[in-house]
Scaffold this motif. Structure first.
Motif, PDB file in Angstrom:
ATOM      1  N   GLU A 165       0.819  -1.206   0.000  1.00  0.00           N
ATOM      2  CA  GLU A 165       0.000   0.000   0.000  1.00  0.00           C
ATOM      3  C   GLU A 165       0.858   1.263   0.000  1.00  0.00           C
ATOM      4  O   GLU A 165       0.527   2.257  -0.659  1.00  0.00           O
ATOM      5  CB  GLU A 165      -0.930  -0.007   1.210  1.00  0.00           C
ATOM      6  CG  GLU A 165      -1.907   1.160   1.215  1.00  0.00           C
ATOM      7  CD  GLU A 165      -2.993   1.020   2.265  1.00  0.00           C
ATOM      8  OE1 GLU A 165      -3.745   1.984   2.469  1.00  0.00           O
ATOM      9  OE2 GLU A 165      -3.083  -0.062   2.879  1.00  0.00           O
ATOM     10  N   ASP A 166       1.972   1.233   0.729  1.00  0.00           N
ATOM     11  CA  ASP A 166       2.847   2.404   0.778  1.00  0.00           C
ATOM     12  C   ASP A 166       3.429   2.716  -0.597  1.00  0.00           C
ATOM     13  O   ASP A 166       3.474   3.882  -1.020  1.00  0.00           O
ATOM     14  CB  ASP A 166       3.987   2.181   1.776  1.00  0.00           C
ATOM     15  CG  ASP A 166       3.500   2.184   3.225  1.00  0.00           C
ATOM     16  OD1 ASP A 166       2.388   2.701   3.467  1.00  0.00           O
ATOM     17  OD2 ASP A 166       4.220   1.655   4.092  1.00  0.00           O
ATOM     18  N   SER A 167       3.885   1.675  -1.317  1.00  0.00           N
ATOM     19  CA  SER A 167       4.452   1.891  -2.653  1.00  0.00           C
ATOM     20  C   SER A 167       3.389   2.384  -3.622  1.00  0.00           C
ATOM     21  O   SER A 167       3.641   3.260  -4.455  1.00  0.00           O
ATOM     22  CB  SER A 167       5.079   0.595  -3.176  1.00  0.00           C
ATOM     23  OG  SER A 167       6.165   0.196  -2.362  1.00  0.00           O
ATOM     24  N   LEU A 168       2.199   1.820  -3.513  1.00  0.00           N
ATOM     25  CA  LEU A 168       1.103   2.253  -4.380  1.00  0.00           C
ATOM     26  C   LEU A 168       0.752   3.716  -4.126  1.00  0.00           C
ATOM     27  O   LEU A 168       0.557   4.495  -5.053  1.00  0.00           O
ATOM     28  CB  LEU A 168      -0.126   1.372  -4.144  1.00  0.00           C
ATOM     29  CG  LEU A 168      -0.075  -0.055  -4.670  1.00  0.00           C
ATOM     30  CD1 LEU A 168      -1.225  -0.872  -4.089  1.00  0.00           C
ATOM     31  CD2 LEU A 168      -0.126  -0.078  -6.189  1.00  0.00           C
ATOM     32  N   LYS A 169       0.693   4.081  -2.855  1.00  0.00           N
ATOM     33  CA  LYS A 169       0.336   5.453  -2.503  1.00  0.00           C
ATOM     34  C   LYS A 169       1.358   6.446  -3.053  1.00  0.00           C
ATOM     35  O   LYS A 169       0.993   7.502  -3.594  1.00  0.00           O
ATOM     36  CB  LYS A 169       0.241   5.576  -0.981  1.00  0.00           C
ATOM     37  CG  LYS A 169      -0.252   6.935  -0.498  1.00  0.00           C
ATOM     38  CD  LYS A 169      -0.228   7.025   1.030  1.00  0.00           C
ATOM     39  CE  LYS A 169      -1.147   5.989   1.648  1.00  0.00           C
ATOM     40  NZ  LYS A 169      -1.193   6.122   3.140  1.00  0.00           N
ATOM     41  N   SER A 170       2.657   6.117  -2.933  1.00  0.00           N
ATOM     42  CA  SER A 170       3.687   7.043  -3.398  1.00  0.00           C
ATOM     43  C   SER A 170       3.669   7.196  -4.917  1.00  0.00           C
ATOM     44  O   SER A 170       4.029   8.255  -5.442  1.00  0.00           O
ATOM     45  CB  SER A 170       5.069   6.565  -2.941  1.00  0.00           C
ATOM     46  OG  SER A 170       5.406   5.333  -3.548  1.00  0.00           O
ATOM     47  N   LEU A 171       3.235   6.150  -5.626  1.00  0.00           N
ATOM     48  CA  LEU A 171       3.147   6.239  -7.083  1.00  0.00           C
ATOM     49  C   LEU A 171       1.857   6.923  -7.513  1.00  0.00           C
ATOM     50  O   LEU A 171       1.850   7.699  -8.483  1.00  0.00           O
ATOM     51  CB  LEU A 171       3.215   4.827  -7.696  1.00  0.00           C
ATOM     52  CG  LEU A 171       3.133   4.721  -9.220  1.00  0.00           C
ATOM     53  CD1 LEU A 171       4.285   5.480  -9.889  1.00  0.00           C
ATOM     54  CD2 LEU A 171       3.145   3.252  -9.656  1.00  0.00           C
ATOM     55  N   ALA A 172       0.770   6.670  -6.809  1.00  0.00           N
ATOM     56  CA  ALA A 172      -0.547   7.174  -7.222  1.00  0.00           C
ATOM     57  C   ALA A 172      -0.779   8.635  -6.854  1.00  0.00           C
ATOM     58  O   ALA A 172      -1.346   9.406  -7.647  1.00  0.00           O
ATOM     59  CB  ALA A 172      -1.641   6.309  -6.607  1.00  0.00           C
ATOM     60  N   ASN A 173      -0.358   9.023  -5.677  1.00  0.00           N
ATOM     61  CA  ASN A 173      -0.725  10.345  -5.176  1.00  0.00           C
ATOM     62  C   ASN A 173      -0.273  11.516  -6.039  1.00  0.00           C
ATOM     63  O   ASN A 173      -1.042  12.475  -6.236  1.00  0.00           O
ATOM     64  CB  ASN A 173      -0.215  10.515  -3.743  1.00  0.00           C
ATOM     65  CG  ASN A 173      -1.081   9.784  -2.730  1.00  0.00           C
ATOM     66  OD1 ASN A 173      -2.127   9.226  -3.088  1.00  0.00           O
ATOM     67  ND2 ASN A 173      -0.657   9.760  -1.475  1.00  0.00           N
TER      68      ASN A 173
ATOM     69  N   LEU B 220      -4.222   9.330  -8.721  1.00  0.00           N
ATOM     70  CA  LEU B 220      -4.791   8.079  -9.218  1.00  0.00           C
ATOM     71  C   LEU B 220      -5.359   7.240  -8.079  1.00  0.00           C
ATOM     72  O   LEU B 220      -4.900   7.315  -6.937  1.00  0.00           O
ATOM     73  CB  LEU B 220      -3.723   7.268  -9.953  1.00  0.00           C
ATOM     74  CG  LEU B 220      -3.062   7.915 -11.173  1.00  0.00           C
ATOM     75  CD1 LEU B 220      -1.979   7.011 -11.734  1.00  0.00           C
ATOM     76  CD2 LEU B 220      -4.103   8.249 -12.241  1.00  0.00           C
ATOM     77  N   GLN B 221      -6.336   6.432  -8.413  1.00  0.00           N
ATOM     78  CA  GLN B 221      -6.896   5.476  -7.465  1.00  0.00           C
ATOM     79  C   GLN B 221      -5.964   4.278  -7.372  1.00  0.00           C
ATOM     80  O   GLN B 221      -5.324   3.872  -8.352  1.00  0.00           O
ATOM     81  CB  GLN B 221      -8.280   5.016  -7.927  1.00  0.00           C
ATOM     82  CG  GLN B 221      -8.950   4.018  -6.984  1.00  0.00           C
ATOM     83  CD  GLN B 221     -10.254   3.470  -7.570  1.00  0.00           C
ATOM     84  OE1 GLN B 221     -10.683   3.876  -8.639  1.00  0.00           O
ATOM     85  NE2 GLN B 221     -10.877   2.543  -6.841  1.00  0.00           N
ATOM     86  N   TYR B 222      -5.880   3.682  -6.182  1.00  0.00           N
ATOM     87  CA  TYR B 222      -5.079   2.465  -6.035  1.00  0.00           C
ATOM     88  C   TYR B 222      -5.817   1.468  -5.145  1.00  0.00           C
ATOM     89  O   TYR B 222      -6.621   1.835  -4.290  1.00  0.00           O
ATOM     90  CB  TYR B 222      -3.688   2.770  -5.465  1.00  0.00           C
ATOM     91  CG  TYR B 222      -3.674   3.356  -4.083  1.00  0.00           C
ATOM     92  CD1 TYR B 222      -3.645   2.538  -2.955  1.00  0.00           C
ATOM     93  CD2 TYR B 222      -3.675   4.744  -3.892  1.00  0.00           C
ATOM     94  CE1 TYR B 222      -3.623   3.078  -1.676  1.00  0.00           C
ATOM     95  CE2 TYR B 222      -3.655   5.294  -2.623  1.00  0.00           C
ATOM     96  CZ  TYR B 222      -3.625   4.457  -1.524  1.00  0.00           C
ATOM     97  OH  TYR B 222      -3.619   4.993  -0.260  1.00  0.00           O
TER      98      TYR B 222
END
Length: 364
Positions: free
Chosen positions: A36-44, A48-50
């Protein structure tokens, strides 16, 4: 509800390339993966939604897509981690693409999910990247150019420029896993097993002969379906021409090692020491090389009937562009057939040629 494009494995090396290519097309993909942390750093930064999903819990992968969505999977090695995404798409009636280079995985997906996807109207196109779209495009154009071929189709993959420091950890892991294994070639109406690297073939690349070793390729699965007159379909890899002559001996040695207790695990561990998961060349390194493929269709006497050459950007850049362009095309409804398809079966030869050109892969 508007269908969406979901990139599963978005924070990995290939996943990030796909996300970047989609953003460059004005798309707003949904990002999915384990961390979730990696997704958040890429999406924010892009708003983007993750969604968190893990192949160890297939229900989380199934929850990613609904009918009409497009699921792009970059979670490999696919023989270990890829089936959850393919099954999720087939069950949901979602279109599907992946970045695998593992032909046995593609063959299993073809056997297990084609009828299910066809029934739901979903188009599933595995291995829609540098492996093996350029060779499929060149091979299909060669077969069509020959009319009704009865000849030998040999497809070679090459890199233009330097690949020093230019190979990802995922590619190294796939190559290491392939050595010592048997691969499929198509001969006289059926698939036959050969040891990877057991023979070589010299192709003409920019007016110079370059030798390549026998390798795996999904062309042997899909091109004979579209062009049943083909007598032989073989795929070769010429990334390292000097290595090609020694590849047979290396493959035989790897085959022997893999039969020893713990041998296959020892090879995988050795690769892991030099290939970090998710690692790969940056944009500057990728800019120093390009991709190239040759399809040589010869008659039974060995005389060339038709030869087609295609050229594109760096192999990883091209994979990101191809997956992004195909995802947009599937969501738009450009597919011509449902079920598990090869690139030609999914989009038709004219559609595939146009799609590849938009991704930067063009006939030379």
């Amino acid at each position: 509800m508007t269908s969406k494009i979901v990139v599963f494995g978005a924070t990995g090396y290939t996943g990030r390339l796909v996300v970047s290519s989609l953003l460059g097309r004005g798309e707003r993909p949904v990002l999915a993966g384990r961390s979730e942390d990696s997704l958040k750093s890429l999406a924010n930064p892009h708003g983007l939604q993750y969604l968190r999903a893990d192949v160890s819990d297939p229900s989380t992968v199934r929850a990613l897509v609904q009918p009409g969505d497009v699921l792009v999977s970059t979670v490999g090695p696919f023989n270990r981690h890829g089936y959850a995404a393919a099954a999720a798409a087939a069950d949901a009636g979602a279109h599907y693409l992946d970045s695998t280079g593992e032909v046995d995985f593609v063959h299993r997906v073809q056997q297990e999910f084609s009828a299910r996807a066809e029934g739901s109207g979903a188009t599933m196109v595995p291995a829609f990247g540098y492996d093996y779209v350029p060779g499929t495009l060149a091979g299909a154009l060669a077969a069509q150019g020959a009319g009704t071929p009865g000849g030998y189709l040999r497809i070679g993959y090459f890199a233009l420029g330097s690949l020093r420091q230019g190979i990802s950890g995922g590619t190294l892991a796939t190559l290491a896993d392939a050595f010592g294994r048997r691969i499929s070639v198509y001969r006289a109406g059926s698939l036959h097993s050969r040891l990877l690297g057991s023979t070589t073939y010299a192709f003409r690349v920019r007016n110079h002969a370059r030798r390549a070793l026998l390798a795996m390729g999904t062309e042997v699965l899909f091109l004979p379906e579209t062009y049943p007159g083909l007598s032989v379909v073989e795929v070769y890899n010429g990334w390292f021409p000097r290595f090609s002559r020694a590849a047979g001996a290396v493959s035989w040695a790897a085959a022997g090692l893999s039969r020893l207790p713990g041998g296959r695990n020892a090879m995988a561990k050795a690769v892991s020491l030099v290939a970090a998961p998710g690692s790969g060349p940056n944009e500057q390194v990728r800019s120093r090389s390009g991709s190239y493929a040759v399809a040589n269709l010869s008659d039974r006497h060995g005389y060339t009937v038709v030869e087609v050459h295609v050229q594109g950007p760096n192999v990883y850049t091209l994979t990101g562009e191809l997956l992004a362009e195909a995802a947009v095309a599937l969501r738009r409804g450009d597919a011509v057939s449902a079920g598990v398809q090869g690139p030609v079966g999914a989009f038709g030869l004219d559609g595939l040629t146009a799609l590849c050109a938009r991704a930067g892969l063009r006939v030379v």
